[in-house]
Design a protein around this motif. Sequence first.
Motif, PDB file in Angstrom:
ATOM      1  N   SER A  50       0.838  -1.188   0.000  1.00  0.00           N
ATOM      2  CA  SER A  50       0.000   0.000   0.000  1.00  0.00           C
ATOM      3  C   SER A  50       0.874   1.238   0.000  1.00  0.00           C
ATOM      4  N   ILE A  51       0.308   2.318  -0.502  1.00  0.00           N
ATOM      5  CA  ILE A  51       0.994   3.606  -0.499  1.00  0.00           C
ATOM      6  C   ILE A  51      -0.051   4.687  -0.264  1.00  0.00           C
ATOM      7  N   THR A  52       0.192   5.531   0.722  1.00  0.00           N
ATOM      8  CA  THR A  52      -0.772   6.557   1.082  1.00  0.00           C
ATOM      9  C   THR A  52      -0.638   7.761   0.168  1.00  0.00           C
ATOM     10  N   SER A  53      -1.557   8.700   0.333  1.00  0.00           N
ATOM     11  CA  SER A  53      -1.496   9.941  -0.431  1.00  0.00           C
ATOM     12  C   SER A  53      -0.226  10.726  -0.134  1.00  0.00           C
ATOM     13  N   ASP A  54       0.351  10.507   1.046  1.00  0.00           N
ATOM     14  CA  ASP A  54       1.590  11.170   1.438  1.00  0.00           C
ATOM     15  C   ASP A  54       2.839  10.368   1.083  1.00  0.00           C
ATOM     16  N   GLY A  55       2.662   9.202   0.455  1.00  0.00           N
ATOM     17  CA  GLY A  55       3.789   8.409   0.014  1.00  0.00           C
ATOM     18  C   GLY A  55       4.325   7.414   1.018  1.00  0.00           C
ATOM     19  N   MET A  56       3.626   7.178   2.119  1.00  0.00           N
ATOM     20  CA  MET A  56       4.052   6.178   3.081  1.00  0.00           C
ATOM     21  C   MET A  56       3.706   4.782   2.575  1.00  0.00           C
ATOM     22  N   ILE A  57       4.644   3.855   2.671  1.00  0.00           N
ATOM     23  CA  ILE A  57       4.552   2.546   2.039  1.00  0.00           C
ATOM     24  C   ILE A  57       4.546   1.436   3.078  1.00  0.00           C
ATOM     25  N   ARG A  58       3.738   0.411   2.804  1.00  0.00           N
ATOM     26  CA  ARG A  58       3.680  -0.783   3.632  1.00  0.00           C
ATOM     27  C   ARG A  58       3.658  -1.995   2.721  1.00  0.00           C
ATOM     28  N   TYR A  59       4.357  -3.063   3.116  1.00  0.00           N
ATOM     29  CA  TYR A  59       4.382  -4.307   2.359  1.00  0.00           C
ATOM     30  C   TYR A  59       3.915  -5.463   3.218  1.00  0.00           C
ATOM     31  N   GLY A  60       3.253  -6.410   2.572  1.00  0.00           N
ATOM     32  CA  GLY A  60       2.963  -7.653   3.246  1.00  0.00           C
ATOM     33  C   GLY A  60       4.240  -8.436   3.501  1.00  0.00           C
ATOM     34  N   ASP A  61       4.242  -9.230   4.572  1.00  0.00           N
ATOM     35  CA  ASP A  61       5.454  -9.940   4.962  1.00  0.00           C
ATOM     36  C   ASP A  61       5.973 -10.868   3.865  1.00  0.00           C
ATOM     37  N   SER A  62       5.090 -11.470   3.108  1.00  0.00           N
ATOM     38  CA  SER A  62       5.494 -12.459   2.123  1.00  0.00           C
ATOM     39  C   SER A  62       6.174 -11.861   0.899  1.00  0.00           C
ATOM     40  N   VAL A  63       6.098 -10.540   0.718  1.00  0.00           N
ATOM     41  CA  VAL A  63       6.666  -9.920  -0.475  1.00  0.00           C
ATOM     42  C   VAL A  63       7.746  -8.906  -0.161  1.00  0.00           C
ATOM     43  N   LYS A  64       8.038  -8.683   1.102  1.00  0.00           N
ATOM     44  CA  LYS A  64       9.058  -7.704   1.475  1.00  0.00           C
ATOM     45  C   LYS A  64      10.404  -8.060   0.854  1.00  0.00           C
ATOM     46  N   GLY A  65      11.034  -7.069   0.251  1.00  0.00           N
ATOM     47  CA  GLY A  65      12.317  -7.271  -0.391  1.00  0.00           C
ATOM     48  C   GLY A  65      12.226  -7.748  -1.820  1.00  0.00           C
ATOM     49  N   ARG A  66      11.036  -8.087  -2.294  1.00  0.00           N
ATOM     50  CA  ARG A  66      10.860  -8.594  -3.646  1.00  0.00           C
ATOM     51  C   ARG A  66       9.969  -7.716  -4.513  1.00  0.00           C
ATOM     52  N   PHE A  67       8.971  -7.071  -3.916  1.00  0.00           N
ATOM     53  CA  PHE A  67       8.033  -6.230  -4.657  1.00  0.00           C
ATOM     54  C   PHE A  67       8.253  -4.772  -4.289  1.00  0.00           C
ATOM     55  N   THR A  68       7.917  -3.879  -5.221  1.00  0.00           N
ATOM     56  CA  THR A  68       8.061  -2.450  -5.002  1.00  0.00           C
ATOM     57  C   THR A  68       6.819  -1.723  -5.507  1.00  0.00           C
ATOM     58  N   ILE A  69       6.231  -0.905  -4.656  1.00  0.00           N
ATOM     59  CA  ILE A  69       5.078  -0.101  -5.040  1.00  0.00           C
ATOM     60  C   ILE A  69       5.511   1.352  -5.216  1.00  0.00           C
ATOM     61  N   SER A  70       4.907   2.028  -6.184  1.00  0.00           N
ATOM     62  CA  SER A  70       5.198   3.434  -6.413  1.00  0.00           C
ATOM     63  C   SER A  70       3.968   4.094  -7.024  1.00  0.00           C
ATOM     64  N   ARG A  71       3.950   5.413  -7.007  1.00  0.00           N
ATOM     65  CA  ARG A  71       2.831   6.135  -7.619  1.00  0.00           C
ATOM     66  C   ARG A  71       3.337   7.320  -8.404  1.00  0.00           C
ATOM     67  N   ASP A  72       2.599   7.647  -9.454  1.00  0.00           N
ATOM     68  CA  ASP A  72       2.891   8.784 -10.305  1.00  0.00           C
ATOM     69  C   ASP A  72       1.614   9.615 -10.365  1.00  0.00           C
ATOM     70  N   ASN A  73       1.569  10.674  -9.590  1.00  0.00           N
ATOM     71  CA  ASN A  73       0.348  11.473  -9.501  1.00  0.00           C
ATOM     72  C   ASN A  73       0.003  12.175 -10.811  1.00  0.00           C
ATOM     73  N   SER A  74       1.004  12.453 -11.639  1.00  0.00           N
ATOM     74  CA  SER A  74       0.742  13.107 -12.914  1.00  0.00           C
ATOM     75  C   SER A  74       0.005  12.210 -13.890  1.00  0.00           C
ATOM     76  N   LYS A  75       0.037  10.895 -13.657  1.00  0.00           N
ATOM     77  CA  LYS A  75      -0.606   9.926 -14.539  1.00  0.00           C
ATOM     78  C   LYS A  75      -1.761   9.192 -13.879  1.00  0.00           C
ATOM     79  N   ASN A  76      -2.138   9.585 -12.674  1.00  0.00           N
ATOM     80  CA  ASN A  76      -3.173   8.867 -11.921  1.00  0.00           C
ATOM     81  C   ASN A  76      -2.853   7.379 -11.859  1.00  0.00           C
ATOM     82  N   MET A  77      -1.609   7.049 -11.571  1.00  0.00           N
ATOM     83  CA  MET A  77      -1.156   5.673 -11.693  1.00  0.00           C
ATOM     84  C   MET A  77      -0.373   5.221 -10.469  1.00  0.00           C
TER      85      MET A  77
END
Length: 120
Positions: A50-77
């Motif tokens: 998950s990633i909040t509107s302020d950019g704070m990130i949380r990962y599930g334990d099973s994917v930590k170190g393997r997955f990366t979440i990011s957001r691009d507000n200019s693209k609504n993505m």
Amino acid sequence: QVQVVESGGDLVQPGGSLGLACTTSGSIFTMLHMAWHRQAPGKQRELVASITSDGMIRYGDSVKGRFTISRDNSKNMVSLQLDSLRPEDTAVYYCNADLPLNGGVFERYWGQGTQVTVSS
């Protein structure tokens, strides 16, 4: 109402990588908390990242170190980069958007899901 659309699911080999993308409608993307969940057959839906509107990130334990979440507000993505994939990562991956409402309550919108299959 917020429309949420995922893309990028595919069949990949163990150890491989995949990129997922999620876009939303409207002009309120910067207000949204965004997240990825996944659900495998016969199992509970679980938080991936998950990633909040302020950019704070949380990962599930099973994917930590393997997955990366990011957001691009200019693209609504919001994007999810999946690396070092394992067969147990096989699931339908869902994007969701949480809209904060008055009084500290959130309204959640779900995408339709995209299938990720990890197999040789």
